[in-house]
Design a protein around this motif. Structure first.
Motif, mmCIF file in Angstrom:
data_model
loop_
_atom_site.group_PDB
_atom_site.id
_atom_site.type_symbol
_atom_site.label_atom_id
_atom_site.label_comp_id
_atom_site.label_asym_id
_atom_site.label_seq_id
_atom_site.Cartn_x
_atom_site.Cartn_y
_atom_site.Cartn_z
ATOM 1 N N ARG A 1 7.766 1.704 7.373
ATOM 2 C CA ARG A 1 6.390 1.417 6.988
ATOM 3 C C ARG A 1 5.906 2.568 6.115
ATOM 4 N N ASP A 2 5.056 2.299 5.150
ATOM 5 C CA ASP A 2 4.665 3.329 4.185
ATOM 6 C C ASP A 2 4.080 4.580 4.838
ATOM 7 N N ASP A 3 3.226 4.416 5.842
ATOM 8 C CA ASP A 3 2.635 5.600 6.471
ATOM 9 C C ASP A 3 3.668 6.392 7.267
ATOM 10 N N GLY B 1 1.499 5.133 1.460
ATOM 11 C CA GLY B 1 1.281 5.788 2.739
ATOM 12 C C GLY B 1 1.095 7.269 2.526
ATOM 13 N N TYR B 2 0.389 7.914 3.474
ATOM 14 C CA TYR B 2 0.220 9.356 3.390
ATOM 15 C C TYR B 2 0.386 9.978 4.766
ATOM 16 N N ALA B 3 0.696 11.258 4.777
ATOM 17 C CA ALA B 3 0.740 12.051 6.004
ATOM 18 C C ALA B 3 0.233 13.438 5.662
ATOM 19 N N GLU C 1 -2.217 13.786 10.655
ATOM 20 C CA GLU C 1 -2.529 12.355 10.652
ATOM 21 C C GLU C 1 -1.755 11.651 9.553
ATOM 22 N N CYS C 2 -1.705 10.323 9.687
ATOM 23 C CA CYS C 2 -1.093 9.510 8.643
ATOM 24 C C CYS C 2 -1.889 8.221 8.525
ATOM 25 N N GLY C 3 -1.660 7.526 7.430
ATOM 26 C CA GLY C 3 -2.348 6.257 7.223
ATOM 27 C C GLY C 3 -1.881 5.607 5.938
ATOM 28 N N PHE C 4 -2.571 4.542 5.609
ATOM 29 C CA PHE C 4 -2.258 3.800 4.391
ATOM 30 C C PHE C 4 -3.211 4.201 3.275
ATOM 31 N N LYS D 1 0.851 -1.177 0.000
ATOM 32 C CA LYS D 1 0.000 0.000 0.000
ATOM 33 C C LYS D 1 0.890 1.231 0.000
ATOM 34 N N ALA E 1 5.979 8.363 5.010
ATOM 35 C CA ALA E 1 5.364 9.617 4.565
ATOM 36 C C ALA E 1 5.516 10.702 5.625
#
Length: 186
Positions: A137-139, A37-39, A48-51, A35, A142
């Motif tokens: 990790r991708d998130d 990731g974003y921030a 916030e951050c997540g996938f 996946k 980011a």
């Protein structure tokens, strides 16, 4: 025309937007192996951050369509700046698949932004190491890409002595209340 002796920073053209505006940072994925990731940041403060999950498909273009649908549905806000990882293709000990470079274009094309910057993995990872390291990790990648952009926009230089780099980053951590301990995050 004389060239400036100051090294060009990847954030030079959007420093004000990074430090005072809204920023979306994306660690890209082609969808084949993971996946993205974003921030999100606002005024240099981590929000916030997540996938970025999207439906897998054997055909890359179909994955990109799925990615486009997800991005347009979930990232419809207008951002002052979008940050992406600069993946050049080949370097010391790595090569970037064409499909991942294509995916970066999908990420950039499907989000609303006024300006965009790209930061190399070597740059943001060096800053992450000065901050004490990070969980791969991708998130989280980011998030640290965003921290690196803020540091560069605030005047950080890789030419400084290590102690000066760490002192500068320590001040940014305090000023922007950056989260550095991710051990409790799932």
């Amino acid at each position: 025309m004389a060239r400036s002796k100051k090294p060009r920073q990847p954030t030079e053209h959007c420093e004000l937007e990074i430090l005072e505006g809204s920023m979306l940072v994306i660690d890209p994925s082609s969808g084949k192996t993971g996946k993205g990731g974003y921030a999100e940041f606002n005024g240099g403060v981590f929000v916030e951050c997540g996938f970025i999950p999207f439906k897998e498909h054997k055909v890359a273009l179909k994955r990109f369509q799925n990615l486009r649908k997800y991005l347009m549905k979930n990232f419809s806000s207008d951002y002052d700046v979008v940050g992406l990882e600069l993946l050049k293709g080949r370097g010391k000990g790595y090569s970037v698949p064409l499909v991942l470079k294509q995916a970066i274009s999908v990420f950039a094309a499907c989000t609303n932004w006024s300006k965009v910057y790209m930061v190399s993995p070597m740059t943001w990872q060096a800053i992450a190491k000065r901050l004490g390291g990070w969980i791969k990790r991708d998130d989280i990648d980011a998030v640290y890409m965003g921290y690196a952009a803020i540091a560069l926009a605030a005047g950080y230089s890789s030419k400084w002595k290590r102690e000066a780099q760490e002192a500068f980053l320590k001040e940014l951590v305090k000023e922007y209340n950056w989260k550095l301990d991710w051990s409790e995050r799932d």
